[in-house]
Design an enzyme around this catalytic site. Structure first.
Site, PDB file in Angstrom:
ATOM      1  N   LYS A  73      11.561  22.306  20.258  1.00 36.82           N
ATOM      2  CA  LYS A  73      12.488  21.305  20.812  1.00 36.82           C
ATOM      3  C   LYS A  73      11.703  20.054  21.182  1.00 36.82           C
ATOM      4  CE  LYS A  73      16.075  20.948  24.423  1.00 36.82           C
ATOM      5  NZ  LYS A  73      16.762  21.672  25.516  1.00 36.82           N
ATOM      6  N   SER A 148      21.798  22.077  25.162  1.00 36.94           N
ATOM      7  CA  SER A 148      21.123  20.926  24.572  1.00 36.94           C
ATOM      8  C   SER A 148      20.154  21.277  23.439  1.00 36.94           C
ATOM      9  CB  SER A 148      20.369  20.152  25.658  1.00 36.94           C
ATOM     10  OG  SER A 148      19.325  20.934  26.185  1.00 36.94           O
ATOM     11  N   SER A 172      21.033  25.716  28.065  1.00 36.91           N
ATOM     12  CA  SER A 172      20.714  25.009  26.824  1.00 36.91           C
ATOM     13  C   SER A 172      20.083  25.836  25.721  1.00 36.91           C
ATOM     14  CB  SER A 172      19.813  23.821  27.125  1.00 36.91           C
ATOM     15  OG  SER A 172      20.617  22.777  27.583  1.00 36.91           O
TER      16      SER A 172
HETATM   17  N1  GLN Z   1      24.729  21.610  29.721  1.00 35.10           N
HETATM   18  C1  GLN Z   1      23.816  21.654  30.821  1.00 35.10           C
HETATM   19  C2  GLN Z   1      23.498  20.256  31.293  1.00 35.10           C
HETATM   20  O1  GLN Z   1      23.903  19.337  30.636  1.00 35.10           O
HETATM   21  C3  GLN Z   1      22.595  22.409  30.447  1.00 35.10           C
HETATM   22  C4  GLN Z   1      21.435  21.623  30.034  1.00 35.10           C
HETATM   23  C5  GLN Z   1      20.180  22.413  29.836  1.00 35.10           C
HETATM   24  O2  GLN Z   1      20.144  23.636  29.983  1.00 35.10           O
HETATM   25  N2  GLN Z   1      19.126  21.700  29.527  1.00 35.10           N
HETATM   26  O3  GLN Z   1      22.878  20.064  32.293  1.00 35.10           O
END
Ligand code: GLN
Length: 469
Positions: A73, A148, A172
């Site tokens: 990532k 994400s 994410s």
């Molecule tokens: N959807 C969550 C957020 O926007 C999770 C993001 C993540 O785990 N990096 O904060």
């Protein structure tokens, strides 16, 4: 033609001389080329990956990840390579060091093939908040891959790497794994060093693994976990090599408040209920446990993570590194203002503002302190549940992968989609998403399983058991 099924099988092919690492890398490079439209990779390290593969081919297989082709990532640092967190503000930033997790992969013989698209700084649930465009779901390209770590999940699903690293602050890793149909693992907080992971919400962030199987997930986890002098929150105990095979019958809890939540797709709820019956039929002791704090988890998560983000992201000022605006600045303030206004995307700015607000004098106690108290209560309730149960099973998401553009104009609707995943990050416990379900629309969705942080090995063993069925 080479097709990957597991690290073990890949190593067997290498040992018998039926395949070389160079051939494997060539296979992935052409698959990446053919699937460019998915927008998984922000950059492919083609020449370097081939060079490393040929060096590995000249050696004996020693490392546990010898020749294993891994995508990372874009918020995880790899020395000498760009890392942008899918943000314009870091578009031309080159890492000066490698994340501990990446260093450990490389030391075991892994080949890092490229950096994977994600929501900007990990903020999002659909991968539509990337400065470099969304990732498309390989099962249906009109739909989101989830976020994400959308690139990390879609790349594994589409066969564009063997395994990948993602990060999970509030789901994410698990959410895109659910939407794409792969295994996604968020370790317990502190299991994997955060050194070299770009900080979003530091008391939530964990590097996680996306793979085709629980075995590969466990292999990678064993390697990247363990204490690290560069991260004081990394736990001291190491995860020793363990046998995944087990026929143990587990005590499993589930929350009726989640299964019957007003936002959940009735079909997801129904299939989960049938699965509970199946677990019971297989001899596991599955019981409902009332979880009364459900309504508080999303607000608590978004207050605490935006507060941490507002502080963490203050370092991106364009002075020392990162994007610098071409606009002339009359003073230091307008210099910062131009750089940050042009460098950050809309969702990141929204969160910085929200986080700054909840930390401001006058509102701090009403929001930040309150949310910390709720987090404490959540941890206590969770501890009580894990006194009586080994595991909790749950949905990952109220919906299956939705259409691109369906939710991105409505941040609240997007945030509510995190209702079942943020709990594990608020409480710091490990959680996995297993690709065991298929919706009538033909799209996959996953089963979420959580355990206490001391029980990570059992979480993986139970997951392995289920995937064998
Ligand atoms: N959807 C969550 C957020 O926007 C999770 C993001 C993540 O785990 N990096 O904060």
């Amino acid at each position: 033609m080479f097709s990957f099924s597991s690290i073990e099988q890949y190593h067997a092919l290498l040992r018998t001389g039926n395949l070389t690492c160079v051939q494997a890398v060539q296979h992935y490079l052409s698959a990446i080329e053919q699937n460019k439209h998915l927008n998984c990779y922000l950059e492919v390290f083609a020449a370097e990956a081939l060079q490393r593969a040929s060096e590995l081919d000249a050696q004996e297989i020693r490392g546990k990840l010898h020749g294993v082709v891994i995508g990372i990532k874009d918020n995880i640092c790899y020395k000498g390579h760009k890392a942008s967190a899918s943000s314009k503000i870091l578009q031309n930033y080159t890492s000066l060091y490698s994340a501990t997790a990446v260093e450990r992969l490389v030391n075991e013989g892994a080949i890092i093939i490229g950096r994977l698209n994600c929501d900007e700084f990990g903020m999002g649930s659909s991968n539509e908040n990337s400065a470099f465009g969304p990732v498309l779901n390989p099962n249906d390209t009109s739909r989101v891959a989830g976020g994400s770590s959308g690139g990390s999940a879609a790349a594994v699903k589409a066969g564009l790497c063997m395994v990948s690293l993602g990060s999970d602050t509030g789901g994410s890793v698990r959410l895109p794994a659910d939407f794409c149909g792969v295994v996604g693992y968020k370790p317990g907080y502190g299991r994997v060093s955060r050194h070299g992971l770009m900080a979003y919400g530091s008391s939530f962030d964990q590097i996680g693994v996306l793979a085709n199987s629980v075995e590969d997930t466990a292999t990678v986890l064993e390697i990247i976990s363990g204490p690290d002098e560069f991260d004081s929150t990394a736990i001291q105990s190491t995860l020793e090599e363990f046998d995944l095979k087990s026929t143990k019958k587990y005590r499993v809890a589930y929350f009726p408040e989640w299964m019957n939540h007003s936002s959940i797709d009735p079909e997801i709820s129904e299939q989960l209920k049938q699965y509970i019956q199946l677990l019971k039929d297989n001899g596991h002791d599955v019981q409902p446990v009332s979880f009364t704090l459900t309504d508080f988890i999303v607000p608590t998560y978004y207050i605490l993570t935006t507060a941490e983000a507002s502080s963490n992201l203050s370092r991106y000022d364009g002075a020392r590194f990162g994007y610098r605006s071409a606009k002339p600045s009359e003073n230091l303030y307008s210099f910062y203002q131009h750089n940050r206004t042009e460098g950050f995307g809309k969702e990141v700015k929204r969160r910085i503002m929200l986080g700054t607000f909840v930390l401001s004098t006058g509102y701090y106690d009403a929001y930040f302190t309150k949310a910390q108290q709720v987090r404490q209560q959540l941890k206590q309730q969770t501890e009580l549940i894990f006194n009586d149960f080994d595991l909790i099973i749950a949905p990952n998401s109220p919906t299956i992968a939705y259409k691109l553009g369906e939710k991105d104009k409505d941040p609240l609707a997007m945030y509510m989609g995190d209702i079942f995943t943020v709990f594990a990050n608020l409480t710091g416990v490990p959680a996995i998403s297993l690709p065991v379900f298929k919706h009538s629309s033909n799209l996959p969705f996953g089963l979420q399983i959580l355990s206490s942080s001391h029980n990570e090995v059992h979480l993986l063993r139970f997951s392995h058991q289920l995937m064998q069925q």
